[in-house]
Enzyme design. Structure first.
Site, PDB file in Angstrom:
ATOM      1  N   GLY A   1      33.755  49.517  84.715  1.00 24.56           N
ATOM      2  CA  GLY A   1      33.107  50.007  83.502  1.00 24.56           C
ATOM      3  C   GLY A   1      33.857  51.131  82.813  1.00 24.56           C
ATOM      4  CB  SER A   2      35.351  52.929  81.188  1.00 28.56           C
ATOM      5  OG  SER A   2      35.738  54.214  80.788  1.00 28.56           O
ATOM      6  NE  ARG A   3      34.218  55.834  73.882  1.00 28.15           N
ATOM      7  CZ  ARG A   3      34.578  57.069  73.536  1.00 28.15           C
ATOM      8  NH1 ARG A   3      34.067  58.096  74.165  1.00 28.15           N
ATOM      9  NH2 ARG A   3      35.446  57.258  72.566  1.00 28.15           N
TER      10      ARG A   3
ATOM     11  CB  ILE B   1      38.226  54.877  76.992  1.00 31.89           C
ATOM     12  CG1 ILE B   1      38.681  54.820  75.532  1.00 31.89           C
ATOM     13  CG2 ILE B   1      38.313  56.302  77.522  1.00 31.89           C
ATOM     14  CD1 ILE B   1      37.792  55.605  74.587  1.00 31.89           C
TER      15      ILE B   1
END
Length: 218
Positions: free
Chosen positions: A187-189, A157
């Site tokens: 980055g993120s999820r 995501i």
């Protein structure tokens, strides 16, 4: 013995390995830093640019490090470096484990199990910070793996800063557990859905290391 997240990341940085897909961000910043440093002795303007440009280039080199990992044993291992943000039972009996990746984490994601990639789907969406509930509608790449546990879904995501997800392998590829499969810039999820009956071994707030931290419990 598996490296810790800190030591593995540091080792990868010192070894000089950088993530595939980093060059559109990395090359311009490194080139600007090198050019400004070369001209700094003769130009005050270049000297003023050299310090922040060099700092930015060093930051990019750190952000896009891609350490080697000694892959752990276990049925399901973490696909991402980060912190477990949530563990949520799903309507179909699966359990979703969401891992939040900060800009300081390694951004390369790895296959949680060995198997065959049955689909890689890009889904357009927004760019809300990944720790926000509205990030459920963010841009994403949805992976499905045919494994010994059946179909395993993993979702990369995008967040407020990470606006580009770079899959490394196409549909139909056979992967080994812990193999590099893609990159989320900055980055993120990453979410992974454990099949019904598979018990979660991690807890909210726990740090994870891609290819090292086991997600399921015997």
């Amino acid at each position: 013995m598996p490296h810790s997240q800190t030591s593995a990341s540091r080792d990868g940085f010192l070894q000089g390995r950088l993530a595939r897909g980093a060059s559109p961000w990395l090359l311009p910043t490194v080139a600007t830093a090198a050019l400004s440093l070369a001209r700094a002795r003769r130009s005050g303007a270049a000297k003023a640019v050299a310090v922040p440009a060099t700092a930015l280039a060093a930051g990019m080199l750190w952000f896009f490090r891609d350490p080697e990992r000694e892959i752990a044993s276990g049925r399901v291992i973490s696909p991402a470096d980060g912190v477990v943000q949530s563990i949520m039972p799903w309507k179909d009996g699966r359990t979703r484990v969401a891992i939040f990746m900060s800009p300081l984490n390694v951004h390369v994601n790895r296959a949680p199990l060995a198997g065959t990639v049955t689909s890689v789907e890009h889904v357009p969406g927004g760019f809300v910070p990944a720790f926000n509930k509205e990030s459920e509608n963010n841009e994403r790449v949805v992976w499905h793996f045919d494994t010994e546990l059946g179909d395993i879904e993993m979702v990369q995501i995008a967040g407020a800063v990470a606006r580009r997800i770079v899959p490394y392998i196409p549909q139909g590829t056979k992967v080994e557990q812990g193999e590099r499969i893609g990159l989320i810039r900055f980055g993120s999820r990453v979410d992974i859905y454990l099949p019904e009956g598979v018990e979660v071994a991690v807890e909210v707030g726990q740090k994870t290391t891609a290819g090292v931290t086991r997600i399921d419990r015997d």
